[in-house]
Design a protein around this motif. Structure first.
Motif, PDB file in Angstrom:
ATOM      1  N   THR A 122       0.838  -1.190   0.000  1.00 17.81           N
ATOM      2  CA  THR A 122       0.000   0.000   0.000  1.00 17.81           C
ATOM      3  C   THR A 122       0.876   1.245   0.000  1.00 17.81           C
ATOM      4  O   THR A 122       2.108   1.145  -0.066  1.00 17.81           O
ATOM      5  CB  THR A 122      -0.997  -0.012   1.177  1.00 17.81           C
ATOM      6  N   GLY A 123       0.238   2.421   0.060  1.00 18.19           N
ATOM      7  CA  GLY A 123       1.008   3.664   0.052  1.00 18.19           C
ATOM      8  C   GLY A 123       0.126   4.822   0.446  1.00 18.19           C
ATOM      9  O   GLY A 123      -1.016   4.627   0.860  1.00 18.19           O
ATOM     10  N   PRO A 131      -1.784   4.633 -11.382  1.00 19.58           N
ATOM     11  CA  PRO A 131      -2.145   3.400 -12.093  1.00 19.58           C
ATOM     12  C   PRO A 131      -1.183   2.239 -11.821  1.00 19.58           C
ATOM     13  O   PRO A 131       0.026   2.373 -12.031  1.00 19.58           O
ATOM     14  CB  PRO A 131      -2.076   3.817 -13.566  1.00 19.58           C
ATOM     15  N   MET A 132      -1.734   1.135 -11.352  1.00 16.07           N
ATOM     16  CA  MET A 132      -0.932  -0.071 -11.114  1.00 16.07           C
ATOM     17  C   MET A 132      -1.254  -1.159 -12.147  1.00 16.07           C
ATOM     18  O   MET A 132      -0.566  -2.168 -12.226  1.00 16.07           O
ATOM     19  CB  MET A 132      -1.184  -0.610  -9.694  1.00 16.07           C
ATOM     20  N   GLY A 148      -6.350  -5.919  -6.676  1.00 21.26           N
ATOM     21  CA  GLY A 148      -6.280  -4.532  -6.206  1.00 21.26           C
ATOM     22  C   GLY A 148      -7.632  -3.878  -6.334  1.00 21.26           C
ATOM     23  O   GLY A 148      -8.579  -4.477  -6.861  1.00 21.26           O
ATOM     24  N   ARG A 149      -7.720  -2.637  -5.874  1.00 19.49           N
ATOM     25  CA  ARG A 149      -8.980  -1.915  -5.976  1.00 19.49           C
ATOM     26  C   ARG A 149      -9.309  -1.647  -7.444  1.00 19.49           C
ATOM     27  O   ARG A 149      -8.420  -1.618  -8.283  1.00 19.49           O
ATOM     28  CB  ARG A 149      -8.883  -0.569  -5.244  1.00 19.49           C
ATOM     29  N   ASN A 150     -10.590  -1.407  -7.697  1.00 15.22           N
ATOM     30  CA  ASN A 150     -11.053  -1.029  -9.033  1.00 15.22           C
ATOM     31  C   ASN A 150     -10.476  -1.962 -10.111  1.00 15.22           C
ATOM     32  O   ASN A 150      -9.727  -1.536 -10.992  1.00 15.22           O
ATOM     33  CB  ASN A 150     -10.677   0.439  -9.293  1.00 15.22           C
ATOM     34  N   GLN A 151     -10.844  -3.234  -9.986  1.00 15.57           N
ATOM     35  CA  GLN A 151     -10.413  -4.262 -10.951  1.00 15.57           C
ATOM     36  C   GLN A 151      -8.899  -4.323 -11.112  1.00 15.57           C
ATOM     37  O   GLN A 151      -8.363  -4.291 -12.217  1.00 15.57           O
ATOM     38  CB  GLN A 151     -11.102  -4.040 -12.292  1.00 15.57           C
ATOM     39  N   TYR A 154      -5.644  -0.303  -8.808  1.00 14.72           N
ATOM     40  CA  TYR A 154      -5.067   0.595  -7.798  1.00 14.72           C
ATOM     41  C   TYR A 154      -4.704  -0.153  -6.519  1.00 14.72           C
ATOM     42  O   TYR A 154      -5.326  -1.146  -6.159  1.00 14.72           O
ATOM     43  CB  TYR A 154      -6.072   1.711  -7.455  1.00 14.72           C
ATOM     44  N   ALA A 155      -3.693   0.381  -5.823  1.00  8.10           N
ATOM     45  CA  ALA A 155      -3.284  -0.172  -4.525  1.00  8.10           C
ATOM     46  C   ALA A 155      -4.349   0.166  -3.479  1.00  8.10           C
ATOM     47  O   ALA A 155      -5.079   1.133  -3.657  1.00  8.10           O
ATOM     48  CB  ALA A 155      -1.946   0.437  -4.132  1.00  8.10           C
TER      49      ALA A 155
END
Ligand code: S3P
Length: 446
Positions: A122-123, A131-132, A148-151, A154-155
């Motif tokens: 995380t951060g 964007p990850m 991760g979040r949002n498909q 995101y972290a």
């Protein structure tokens, strides 16, 4: 119950006389992250000199300590890492908090995808909005299990390490973080991992893996690694960060009668875009005492006050100057004529949306900067900026430092509000500028 009074911290940069003298820059951030990561994965001890002891890199050190790597600081900037080998990391007991660091998170995502354990990255607020997917998607093609979040875009990222298989990946962005994440995954994957990019991004990974004894194949814009290669512990010195040097460099160009020497700055050609652009604008910058340090070219840069003129930024320079556009925009705002930057849409997904943050922050100080979707149009005023206004740092170290340099060169002081996060890349920025004669003050307000 005690009432909490919010305390706001501000930085105020005051205009003043010429900047003069010599300084040494903190260690390069990109190279420091890699030195720690490869040192942790090597067989045997590595000794790193002049490591950047900024917030971002210390988070990476802490992450490896949480995975069982002994890291010991024996002197300022000197770190001894006891490498555990490619298979020697242990499962961290807690979430790994990478703070503000996109490099830390993306590189570790690549590495952790192939480890036989579970981990969570995380951060801070800025990092959690970056964007990850650009690493999660190609890593998934190698077999990685990352949520991760949002498909998975995101972290926080939850990573169930697993066995990976090498792939051939054609990256749509020139990103050293994407390239390095995949190469790190490739070290633990079956077969070859091949990464091609649309333009050459910084190549510190390739140079440093070679220094750690890993044979890489490099052809033009393609690099390949074969799984199972061993890393050998090394001793290396991290060069000064050209991205940090950019701030005193532009300050010296803008403040009349300045003459500043920046010692031991890394001049890897994948990082010197700002130098090329400033030279095209008529800057008086000379490279002295060129040498090589651990596979990276280094020089002293002498910078004198110059009259700059606007330019059309060649698109091929953009990836080589990507972190320097905030302070470049300031230089262009004080030049004769117009400067146009295009093909730099990556600036929108850095520690902040840098196109917006710069247009707004420098705009408040009197700069004429028009936002473009992928860059900016800057109408220069050789009379310099008026200054005198407050502007928001948006938690972005390079926005904060650009605004402070603007204050040193403007007619009136510039006040930077919000989280400045300068410690992520340039600890001691205020003190360093003070040794050259620049006055930056920290104030708290209740
Ligand atoms: C970095 C790569 C660049 C750069 C960042 C550091 C690295 O990011 O902006 O500050 O150390 O690999 P991208 O890979 O997103 O271009």
């Amino acid at each position: 119950m005690m009432e909490m009074i919010p305390v706001k911290s501000m930085l105020i940069a005051h205009p003043g006389g010429p900047l003069r003298g010599e300084i040494e820059l903190p260690g390069d951030k990109s190279i420091s992250h890699r030195a720690v990561i490869f040192g942790a994965l090597a067989d045997g001890e590595s000794v790193i000199h002049h490591l950047l002891e900024g917030e971002d890199v210390l988070r990476t050190v802490a992450a490896f300590q949480a995975m069982g790597v002994a890291a010991r600081r024996t002197d300022a900037g000197v770190w001894h890492l006891r490498g555990v080998g490619l298979e020697g990391l242990s499962e961290p007991e807690d979430v790994l908090d990478m703070g503000n660091s996109g490099t830390g998170m993306r590189l570790l995502a690549g590495l952790l995808a192939g480890q036989p354990f579970f981990s969570v990255l995380t951060g801070d607020e800025s990092l959690r909005s970056r964007p990850m997917g650009r690493v999660a998607i190609p890593l998934a093609r190698m077999g990685a299990r990352i949520l991760g979040r949002n498909q998975n875009r995101y972290a926080p990222l939850a990573i169930q390490g697993t066995e990976l298989t090498g792939i051939e990946y054609v990256s749509p962005v020139a990103s050293a973080q994407v390239k390095t994440a995949l190469l790190l995954a490739g070290l633990n994957a079956a077969g070859r991992t091949v990464v091609s990019e649309p333009a050459l991004s910084r190549d510190h990974t390739e140079r440093m893996l070679a220094a750690y004894g890993v044979g890489l194949e490099r052809h033009g814009l393609t690099v390949a690694v074969t799984g199972g290669a061993r890393l050998r512990g090394v001793a290396l010195t991290v060069p000064g960060d050209i991205s940090s040097a950019a701030f005193p460099m532009v300050a010296a160009l803008l403040v009349p009668d300045s003459d500043v020497t920046l010692r031991g700055v890394g001049i890897n050609p994948t990082r010197t875009g700002l130098l090329d652009l400033l030279l095209m604008m008529g800057a008086d910058i000379t490279l002295e005492n060129q040498r090589d340090d651990g596979g990276e070219p280094v020089a002293d840069l002498r910078v004198r006050h110059s009259r700059l003129h606007g330019i059309q930024v060649p698109p091929e320079v953009v990836p080589r100057a990507i972190d320097e556009f905030p302070v470049f925009a300031l230089a262009a705002a004080c030049a004769v004529g117009e400067t146009v930057v295009t093909g730099a849409e990556e600036l929108r997904v850095k520690e902040s949306d840098r196109i917006q943050a710069i247009a707004q922050g420098l705009g408040r100080q009197g700069a004429d900067i028009e936002e473009l979707p992928d860059g900016m149009r800057i109408r220069g005023n050789p009379g310099g900026l008026a200054g005198g206004a407050r502007a928001e740092a948006y938690g972005d170290h390079r926005i904060a430092m650009t605004l402070m340099v603007a204050g040193l060169a403007a007619r009136r002081a510039v006040t930077v509000t919000g989280r400045a996060n300068v410690e992520t890349s340039f600890p001691g920025f205020g003190t360093t500028m003070a040794t050259l004669g620049g006055r930056i003050e920290q104030r708290t307000e209740e």
